[in-house]
Design a protein around this motif. Structure first.
Motif, PDB file in Angstrom:
ATOM      1  N   PRO A 135      61.501 -70.967 -70.302  1.00  0.00           N
ATOM      2  CA  PRO A 135      60.974 -69.617 -70.120  1.00  0.00           C
ATOM      3  C   PRO A 135      60.143 -69.494 -68.835  1.00  0.00           C
ATOM      4  O   PRO A 135      59.410 -70.409 -68.467  1.00  0.00           O
ATOM      5  N   VAL A 136      60.277 -68.337 -68.188  1.00  0.00           N
ATOM      6  CA  VAL A 136      59.584 -68.090 -66.919  1.00  0.00           C
ATOM      7  C   VAL A 136      58.074 -68.232 -67.090  1.00  0.00           C
ATOM      8  O   VAL A 136      57.402 -68.773 -66.214  1.00  0.00           O
ATOM      9  N   GLY A 137      57.539 -67.806 -68.211  1.00  0.00           N
ATOM     10  CA  GLY A 137      56.100 -67.934 -68.453  1.00  0.00           C
ATOM     11  C   GLY A 137      55.646 -69.374 -68.406  1.00  0.00           C
ATOM     12  O   GLY A 137      54.584 -69.685 -67.860  1.00  0.00           O
ATOM     13  N   ARG A 138      56.443 -70.270 -68.975  1.00  0.00           N
ATOM     14  CA  ARG A 138      56.101 -71.703 -68.934  1.00  0.00           C
ATOM     15  C   ARG A 138      56.158 -72.219 -67.505  1.00  0.00           C
ATOM     16  O   ARG A 138      55.308 -73.001 -67.081  1.00  0.00           O
ATOM     17  N   LEU A 148      60.830 -79.776 -69.123  1.00  0.00           N
ATOM     18  CA  LEU A 148      61.177 -79.585 -70.521  1.00  0.00           C
ATOM     19  C   LEU A 148      60.636 -78.257 -71.026  1.00  0.00           C
ATOM     20  O   LEU A 148      59.557 -77.832 -70.618  1.00  0.00           O
ATOM     21  N   CYS A 149      61.370 -77.609 -71.938  1.00  0.00           N
ATOM     22  CA  CYS A 149      60.852 -76.420 -72.604  1.00  0.00           C
ATOM     23  C   CYS A 149      59.807 -76.873 -73.637  1.00  0.00           C
ATOM     24  O   CYS A 149      59.715 -78.074 -73.938  1.00  0.00           O
ATOM     25  N   ALA A 150      59.038 -75.961 -74.157  1.00  0.00           N
ATOM     26  CA  ALA A 150      57.953 -76.319 -75.080  1.00  0.00           C
ATOM     27  C   ALA A 150      58.467 -77.064 -76.317  1.00  0.00           C
ATOM     28  O   ALA A 150      57.871 -78.073 -76.718  1.00  0.00           O
ATOM     29  N   THR A 171      65.486 -54.357 -59.995  1.00  0.00           N
ATOM     30  CA  THR A 171      65.298 -55.495 -59.087  1.00  0.00           C
ATOM     31  C   THR A 171      65.820 -56.765 -59.728  1.00  0.00           C
ATOM     32  O   THR A 171      65.957 -56.861 -60.943  1.00  0.00           O
ATOM     33  N   ASP A 172      66.099 -57.724 -58.921  1.00  0.00           N
ATOM     34  CA  ASP A 172      66.523 -59.025 -59.416  1.00  0.00           C
ATOM     35  C   ASP A 172      65.265 -59.813 -59.763  1.00  0.00           C
ATOM     36  O   ASP A 172      64.719 -60.535 -58.945  1.00  0.00           O
ATOM     37  N   THR A 173      64.807 -59.665 -61.006  1.00  0.00           N
ATOM     38  CA  THR A 173      63.556 -60.308 -61.398  1.00  0.00           C
ATOM     39  C   THR A 173      63.676 -61.820 -61.415  1.00  0.00           C
ATOM     40  O   THR A 173      62.718 -62.519 -61.104  1.00  0.00           O
ATOM     41  N   ALA A 174      64.844 -62.344 -61.765  1.00  0.00           N
ATOM     42  CA  ALA A 174      65.004 -63.797 -61.771  1.00  0.00           C
ATOM     43  C   ALA A 174      64.828 -64.350 -60.364  1.00  0.00           C
ATOM     44  O   ALA A 174      64.152 -65.359 -60.159  1.00  0.00           O
TER      45      ALA A 174
END
Length: 112
Positions: A91-94, A103-105, A9-12
């Protein structure tokens, strides 16, 4: 011998649709709450709220509406999920934790 039981599947794309739904729901919920608070502000007793508390709640809900609207705009522009600091993917989790993140972490300033 192994057999593939499902198609990849296209998870993105799935994550993006889930995040879009989360942002749209956030926008709707906070807009509705902001409408209620505005109506309470017009009442003689402020709907049972202290005026200062009502003002703080209103400001908070306005910020949530603005954050969700800006994230949805970035989705429409194709820049959603790209860190404004380093230009790498957030990141997807963020994004699941903070769908409005810009912003990323590592680029996020740390509180003192």
């Amino acid at each position: 011998m192994s057999t593939i039981l499902h198609e990849p599947t296209d998870t993105a794309g799935a994550h993006l649709e889930l995040l879009r739904s989360m942002l749209e729901e956030t926008f709707a919920v906070h807009t509705a709450r902001l409408t209620e608070l505005t109506e309470y502000g017009r009442l003689p007793d402020h709907g049972g709220y202290e005026p200062h508390t009502l003002e703080l709640l209103t400001m908070s809900h306005r910020q949530h509406v603005a954050d969700a609207a800006q994230a949805l705009r970035r989705m429409a522009e194709g820049t959603y999920g790209i860190c404004e600091g380093c230009q790498h993917r957030i990141p997807v989790g963020r994004l699941h934790t903070a769908p409005h993140a810009t912003l990323c972490a590592p680029c996020q300033p740390q509180p003192f």
